[in-house]
Design a protein around this motif. Structure first.
Motif: not given
Length: 345
Positions: A141-143, A304-306, A308, A322, A324, A326, A335, A337
């Motif tokens: 989940f970390s872009p 990309t965004y997250t 959470g 989380m 996310m 993309d 997307t 989750f």
């Protein structure tokens, strides 16, 4: 008779332990982390969505051993043997054919001079990228971690921007002592390539922790793949990044910028990150991160965004949720989750 033998054994064991303690004090620690989540994953360009129970939502699960022996005069001998594991299936490693101790396999001497290490350890890129983004070392989940370290095998052709894995084998590492909050690592990976003895990986990183301020960065020049013995990449890849964060108490913003380029390609990858960690009560925090990577030659970018939430039930156990998004140029958006639990031991 059995009681006498047991007493004799315990007595002899105590003598041996005392004798050993007269020369040096040592300790061995068993530790690790298990992280499992349930959710649905769809990256940009994926043909469909995949529902999963998977390992490593926020941190790649691992276990292993580390130890220290006090040699006297401020000198210590240290070792680390740690292995990744997929908790959802019980299989070893991050992926098929990953080496057993791919997280750590090293021995070192440390003292007032810093430390000198031999073996397998983190690549220069890894720890700066972890402390320099709000979602840490999440390969799900970390872009920032996804753009740097996780290629997509879905026909988009999107590859990782880091030159050669997050860990290097066959390393010689010198780490400086902590000087006013500043510390650095100088790293050299022997290529061990028959007929290509000049091929190698070299790199360095630095860290500055001064109260609320965190500054870090890395540089790599790589010619050898990882993990294990590796092989010649067929080119030279260079990668650098600068990262920073400042804890205001009510919010901790993160920012980074870096570039990556291979000698056999005209493309230069330029990556920018913005993120934040916002405390919620005594045990929770909202995590937000956005990353964009531009490929200069092909005019393709990935955004990309997250968003959470992470909540600690204790010092060792937390639960998280989380979401996310993309998108790669000219590809379908995706997307993902997930909700999960992480426990340290």
């Amino acid at each position: 008779m059995k009681k006498n033998l047991l007493a004799l054994s315990l007595s002899l064991g105590g003598v041996l332990l005392c004798a050993g303690g007269a020369h040096a004090q040592s300790s061995v620690e068993v530790s690790g982390l298990v992280d499992v989540f349930a959710g649905s994953i769809k990256n940009s360009g994926d043909a469909g969505r995949k529902s999963v129970v998977d390992s490593g939502g926020l941190t790649t699960s691992w276990f292993g051993f580390k130890g220290t022996e006090d040699l006297g005069g401020g000198l210590k001998a240290n070792f680390q043997l740690t292995s990744f594991i997929k908790v959802d299936t019980g299989s070893q490693g991050r992926f098929a054919n990953d080496t057993f101790f791919s997280r750590d396999a090293n021995v070192s001497l440390s003292g007032s001079f810093g430390s000198v290490m031999l073996g397998r350890w983190m690549a220069p890129n890894f720890l700066p990228s972890v402390v320099g983004n709000p979602l840490g070392d999440s390969f799900t989940f970390s872009p920032l971690i996804l753009h740097m370290n996780v290629p997509l095998f879905n026909g988009t052709g999107w590859g990782a921007t880091t030159p050669s894995d997050t860990g290097w084998s066959n390393q010689l590492v010198y780490s400086t002592p902590n000087i006013g909050g500043f510390k650095a690592n100088l790293q050299y990976q022997f290529g061990e390539q028959a007929g290509n003895n000049g091929k190698k990986n070299v790199g360095a990183n630095f860290f500055y922790f001064g109260g609320p301020l965190t500054l870090t960065g890395f540089y790599e020049r790589d010619q050898i793949s990882n993990p294990g013995a590796g092989s010649y990449l067929g080119t030279t890849k260079k990668d650098w990044m600068l990262l920073g964060a400042y804890d205001f108490g009510v919010v901790k913003p993160f920012v980074s910028y870096g570039q990556a380029k291979a000698d056999n390609s005209p493309n230069k990858a330029k990556t920018v990150q913005l993120g934040a960690s916002v405390p919620v009560g005594p045990a929770g925090k909202v995590l937000v991160e956005w990353v964009k990577t531009d490929l200069s030659q092909t005019k393709v970018d990935r955004k990309t965004y997250t968003v959470g939430y992470d909540h600690f039930l204790s010092k060792r156990t937390d639960v998280y949720a989380m979401f996310m998004g993309d998108k790669i140029t000219n590809q379908t958006s995706g997307t993902s989750f997930g909700v999960g639990i992480r426990h340290r031991f």
